[in-house]
Write an enzyme that holds these catalytic residues in place. Structure first.
Site, short mmCIF file in Angstrom:
data_model
loop_
_atom_site.label_atom_id
_atom_site.label_comp_id
_atom_site.label_asym_id
_atom_site.label_seq_id
_atom_site.Cartn_x
_atom_site.Cartn_y
_atom_site.Cartn_z
N HIS A 49 34.12 59.36 34.33
CA HIS A 49 34.38 59.78 35.65
C HIS A 49 34.65 61.22 35.75
CE1 HIS A 49 35.07 55.73 36.96
NE2 HIS A 49 35.58 55.27 35.97
N VAL A 172 49.82 43.35 14.03
CA VAL A 172 51.26 43.91 13.87
C VAL A 172 52.18 42.80 14.27
CG1 VAL A 172 53.08 45.43 14.27
CG2 VAL A 172 50.77 46.22 13.89
N CYS A 398 12.85 41.94 22.20
CA CYS A 398 13.43 42.34 23.63
C CYS A 398 13.61 43.69 23.39
CB CYS A 398 14.33 41.66 24.19
SG CYS A 398 14.15 39.84 24.36
N CYS A 433 16.08 37.56 26.17
CA CYS A 433 16.33 36.19 25.75
C CYS A 433 17.80 36.02 25.29
CB CYS A 433 15.38 35.95 24.71
SG CYS A 433 15.55 36.63 22.98
#
Length: 478
Positions: A49, A172, A398, A433
């Site tokens: 940002h 913890v 892909c 996929c």
């Protein structure tokens, strides 16, 4: 005995670990999960940002602007992936135009550069696919996008290479202050540290309460997202926001660092800090609201949905404090823009440690550089799914992920214990996929690396193995 123990291996804890590794210190990082970046740090917008959204004079405003300006140098050193693509906040009526002017003035007070107010016609010239109903926009040139989980992985790899110890599956359970150190009890045993940094995100209030500080309260604010294919990324060149609300920055449309199109998030306060489920009704609302900004996306190109919980506290601003209990630094309620601010938060924590008496001597062996795992492929890349050379053997068609890249991610100093851990490091399984082709191949490589049976390799965490899921399926049938 450690000098510093950091609780939490998200983006804040990882930045602190990496920054402290510049010094000759004995440092450990504890996390309850099987991998780093398993909380909000992996499930967010990935937006760096600009810094105009936060009230001037707050920690959020100060550290967001400082952190934003640190990303380019960090990416040069760590190669996690960052692009400064700019952002727009859209208005649709006179009331929201007034909000844009307020954000512009607020950004100027915060020291944000590259701010500009434009009309609707200019907005459509710059982003041709935004709605015809847009009447104006606030532009911020300094906003960008990153891959948040790759950022955390890169930070922690570099920290470990510089001497930091990472202890995963160490939840913890008790934090006890002794005269000159803390005794920290985890699910894996007990350790001691002179200083403790509570960077536990949504669970930071629980850690503080273990030390007797019971007035902090985190309410998880869940945000759901839709991820669309790369075929849709032509619809937005920059991050496109709507006017923010009291609950957050609103529904955005943005290209991701790797070229997908992302929609979301909504904002819903929930009770369960670990609930990151999505639902069809909310996802439908996100898509409908996103169409107010960019109407033309095709939901048939949706790949997946996900959710993350922002750690919203009962305090007015972030808490980054070392004053209430000597040698314990609490970081409470680090919600958005926590990803953006995290490098600057780390610098602030180092200063607090110095002020608390920690002696810092430069580490002469500190190495700032970390090589990337994902290697860009040239146009003449000749990879195949059957090639004998690991550098040319495609595991994921892909995303063009090779066996060599996956083997490389195993040898970076961080445990890689699940199929999803490989996905976060290499993108194997993030394509069209969604792991149907490469998932079994990744699992086989992991089984070989970890010397385990394939059915015992987790998909996400230690309770998500094929064997465990099959067992649960059988139980449901009884």
């Amino acid at each position: 005995m450690y000098d510093v123990c950091i609780i939490g291996a998200g983006v804040v804890g990882a930045n602190i670990a990496r920054e402290l590794s510049r010094y000759q210190l004995n440092i450990c990082v504890l996390d309850r999960e099987d991998d780093v970046s398993c909380g909000c740090s992996k499930a967010n917008s990935g937006i760096v940002h600009g810094g105009y959204s936060d009230k001037p004079g707050t920690l959020k405003a100060e550290l967001c602007v400082k952190g934003n300006r640190m990303y380019a140098q960090l990416d040069e050193e760590l190669h996690f992936g960052y692009r400064e693509i700019g952002s727009y906040v859209l208005s649709f009526d006179q009331e929201s135009l007034a909000t844009l002017r307020r954000l512009f003035e607020q950004g100027q007070q915060n020291g944000v550069g590259g701010l500009e107010l434009i009309d609707g016609e200019e907005m459509r010239r710059r982003e041709p696919h935004v709605s015809a109903e847009v009447t104006g926009a606030l532009y911020c040139a300094q906003a960008g996008v990153t891959s948040p989980y790759e950022f955390v992985i890169a930070l922690m790899e570099n920290a470990v290479a510089n001497g930091v110890e990472l202890k995963l599956r160490h939840e913890v359970r008790q934090l006890e202050k002794r005269s000159d150190h803390f005794l920290i009890t985890t699910t894996q045993g007990t350790l001691s540290s002179r200083y403790v940094i509570n960077a536990a995100g949504a669970h930071s209030d629980n850690i503080a309460a273990m030390a007797g500080l019971t007035d902090y309260q985190i309410t998880p604010r869940r945000g759901q997202y839709l991820l669309l294919s790369k075929a849709q990324n032509y619809l937005a060149n920059s991050v496109i926001f709507q006017v923010p609300t009291a609950l957050g920055k609103g529904i955005l449309v943005t290209p991701t660092y790797h070229g997908n199109l992302m929609l979301g998030p909504n904002a819903e306060e929930i009770d369960d800090k670990n609930d990151v489920s999505t639902d069809e009704e909310t996802l439908r609302f996100i898509a409908q609201t996103a169409r107010l900004s960019v109407p033309g996306f095709d939901m048939r190109q949706a790949l997946t949905s996900f959710a993350g919980n922002r750690p919203v506290s009962n305090q007015k601003d972030w808490v980054i404090d070392a004053s209430r209990l000597p040698d314990l630094i609490n970081l409470i309620g680090i919600d958005s823009p926590g990803l953006t601010s995290s490098p600057a938060i780390a610098l602030k924590v180092v200063t607090l440690l110095q002020d608390s008496g920690l002696h810092l001597e430069a580490n002469p062996n500190f190495q700032a550089q970390r090589a990337p795992i994902i290697r860009p492929k040239s146009e003449d890349f000749q990879g195949t799914t059957t090639h004998s050379d690991p550098a040319l053997h495609l595991i994921c068609r892909c995303e063009n992920v090779t066996e060599a890249e996956i083997l490389d991610c195993f040898r970076r100093g961080l445990p890689v214990l699940s199929v999803d851990a490989v996905k976060r490091r290499t993108r194997a399984g993030m394509g069209l996929c969604q792991g149907t082709f490469c998932g079994p191949r990744v699992r086989a490589l992991l089984a070989q690396e970890l010397q385990m049976k394939e059915e015992d390799i987790p998909q996400r965490g230690h309770s998500s193995t094929l064997a465990e899921r099959a067992r649960k399926t059988q139980l449901k049938k009884l």
